[in-house]
Design an enzyme around this catalytic site. Sequence first.
Site, short mmCIF file in Angstrom:
data_model
loop_
_atom_site.label_atom_id
_atom_site.label_comp_id
_atom_site.label_asym_id
_atom_site.label_seq_id
_atom_site.Cartn_x
_atom_site.Cartn_y
_atom_site.Cartn_z
N LYS A 13 0.84 -1.22 0.00
CA LYS A 13 0.00 0.00 0.00
C LYS A 13 0.87 1.26 0.00
CE LYS A 13 -2.04 -1.09 3.89
NZ LYS A 13 -1.33 -2.37 4.19
N ARG A 88 -9.99 1.05 7.93
CA ARG A 88 -9.52 -0.27 8.33
C ARG A 88 -10.59 -1.03 9.08
NH1 ARG A 88 -3.73 0.53 8.51
NH2 ARG A 88 -2.69 -1.34 9.23
N ARG A 127 11.72 -5.68 5.52
CA ARG A 127 11.58 -4.25 5.20
C ARG A 127 12.51 -3.38 6.04
NH1 ARG A 127 5.75 -1.62 5.44
NH2 ARG A 127 5.77 -2.52 7.52
N ARG A 160 11.07 -1.28 11.41
CA ARG A 160 9.92 -0.85 12.20
C ARG A 160 9.72 -1.78 13.38
NH1 ARG A 160 4.89 0.41 8.21
NH2 ARG A 160 3.78 -0.75 9.82
N ARG A 171 -0.49 -8.78 13.41
CA ARG A 171 -1.09 -7.77 12.52
C ARG A 171 -1.89 -8.43 11.41
NH1 ARG A 171 4.10 -4.93 10.79
NH2 ARG A 171 2.82 -3.89 9.25
P1 AP5 Z 1 4.90 -1.65 1.85
O1 AP5 Z 1 4.58 -0.89 0.62
O2 AP5 Z 1 5.65 -0.94 2.91
O3 AP5 Z 1 3.57 -2.37 2.40
P2 AP5 Z 1 2.28 -1.79 3.14
O4 AP5 Z 1 1.10 -2.42 2.53
O5 AP5 Z 1 2.35 -0.29 3.18
O6 AP5 Z 1 2.50 -2.44 4.57
P3 AP5 Z 1 2.41 -1.79 6.02
O7 AP5 Z 1 3.15 -2.70 6.92
O8 AP5 Z 1 2.83 -0.37 6.01
O9 AP5 Z 1 0.89 -1.92 6.28
P4 AP5 Z 1 0.17 -1.89 7.62
O10 AP5 Z 1 -1.20 -1.75 7.18
O11 AP5 Z 1 0.44 -3.05 8.51
O12 AP5 Z 1 0.87 -0.70 8.43
P5 AP5 Z 1 0.45 0.82 8.65
O13 AP5 Z 1 1.68 1.62 8.67
O14 AP5 Z 1 -0.64 1.20 7.75
O15 AP5 Z 1 5.73 -2.95 1.40
C1 AP5 Z 1 6.22 -3.88 2.36
C2 AP5 Z 1 7.62 -4.39 1.97
O16 AP5 Z 1 7.51 -5.17 0.78
C3 AP5 Z 1 8.65 -3.30 1.65
O17 AP5 Z 1 9.91 -3.70 2.10
C4 AP5 Z 1 8.61 -3.18 0.13
O18 AP5 Z 1 9.85 -2.76 -0.39
C5 AP5 Z 1 8.28 -4.61 -0.29
N1 AP5 Z 1 7.44 -4.69 -1.48
C6 AP5 Z 1 6.35 -3.91 -1.78
N2 AP5 Z 1 5.80 -4.30 -2.95
C7 AP5 Z 1 6.53 -5.37 -3.39
C8 AP5 Z 1 6.45 -6.21 -4.54
N3 AP5 Z 1 5.51 -6.05 -5.49
N4 AP5 Z 1 7.36 -7.19 -4.67
C9 AP5 Z 1 8.34 -7.38 -3.73
N5 AP5 Z 1 8.46 -6.60 -2.64
C10 AP5 Z 1 7.59 -5.62 -2.46
O19 AP5 Z 1 -0.16 0.74 10.13
C11 AP5 Z 1 0.69 0.53 11.24
C12 AP5 Z 1 -0.12 0.58 12.53
O20 AP5 Z 1 -0.74 1.87 12.68
C13 AP5 Z 1 -1.30 -0.42 12.63
O21 AP5 Z 1 -0.87 -1.69 13.08
C14 AP5 Z 1 -2.20 0.30 13.65
O22 AP5 Z 1 -1.69 0.16 14.95
C15 AP5 Z 1 -2.05 1.77 13.24
N6 AP5 Z 1 -3.05 2.20 12.25
C16 AP5 Z 1 -2.78 2.68 11.00
N7 AP5 Z 1 -3.91 3.00 10.35
C17 AP5 Z 1 -4.93 2.70 11.21
C18 AP5 Z 1 -6.34 2.79 11.10
N8 AP5 Z 1 -6.95 3.25 9.99
N9 AP5 Z 1 -7.07 2.38 12.18
C19 AP5 Z 1 -6.49 1.93 13.29
N10 AP5 Z 1 -5.16 1.81 13.45
C20 AP5 Z 1 -4.38 2.19 12.41
MG MG Z 2 2.56 1.15 4.73
#
Ligand code: AP5
Ligand code: MG
Length: 217
Positions: A13, A88, A127, A160, A171
């Site tokens: 994402k 979410r 990552r 992270r 998660r």
């Molecule tokens: P990356 O693009 O970083 O993946 P992502 O989908 O952004 O994963 P996140 O871990 O950021 O998602 P998340 O939803 O768990 O965390 P968030 O920060 O939103 O890619 C991942 C890795 O793969 C990278 O190393 C990249 O290089 C590699 N990659 C990407 N595409 C690839 C491909 N095609 N092929 C190979 N490799 C690839 O949330 C964190 C925390 O915040 C949550 O746990 C929660 O506590 C809180 N939070 C955030 N939003 C909310 C909400 N709306 N409600 C409640 N709590 C929330």
């Molecule tokens: Mg992300």
Amino acid sequence: MRLIMLGPPGAGKGTQGGMLARALQVPHIATGDIFRQAVKEATELGRRAKSYLEKGELVPDGIVVGIVLERLQKSDCEKGFILDGFPRTVQQAEALEGFLHQEGKELTGVILLDVDPEVLVERLTGRRVCRQCGATYHIRNMPPQREGRCDKCGGELYQREDDREETVRHRLQVHESQTRPLRDYYEKRGLLSVFAAARPIEEVFAAIMEQLGRGRQ
Ligand code: AP5
Ligand code: MG
Ligand code: ZN
């Protein structure tokens, strides 16, 4: 364009959301990034969100919704936005729908990045993120030119807190139970497009751009 990036942790994402934002010239609003920044700056929001992030639990809807709706009222969102990590829960989706309705606006679409759980664990534990500019790398799939250093700004790369294997697995469970219902929610509204996201980054991006009618001519 008003787009939502949907998909499990590690689906891409942030990676695709950032590329789309640059291509479409709209802000990339990632709730996870907002919370991590707040924790780093030790603001009131950061203090409230910290323990949820560390455990891989969702921050309560009441906190998240307020932050996002306030952000969407900023002038740079007039031409559109890319939401990453929000909504979410169904409650968050309903709050967003109500807000947009009130503003006389509609979502353009919801981009679901679909990847198998096993790939996700590998992606997340490998990552690395730049402390300075937030750029994302992967120790195998997308390594920086110099180990531990950002190609873009030279900043230090770190792992992270929630990317340790145990927290990653939690998660993924939280995603299954609380976020998966959003697929149905947006499918029923005719907004959902599903993309196989276990392909190279550029391929996924090209498929999304094509679907948005912005593919190479
Ligand atoms: P990356 O693009 O970083 O993946 P992502 O989908 O952004 O994963 P996140 O871990 O950021 O998602 P998340 O939803 O768990 O965390 P968030 O920060 O939103 O890619 C991942 C890795 O793969 C990278 O190393 C990249 O290089 C590699 N990659 C990407 N595409 C690839 C491909 N095609 N092929 C190979 N490799 C690839 O949330 C964190 C925390 O915040 C949550 O746990 C929660 O506590 C809180 N939070 C955030 N939003 C909310 C909400 N709306 N409600 C409640 N709590 C929330
Ligand atoms: Mg992300
Ligand atoms: Zn950097």
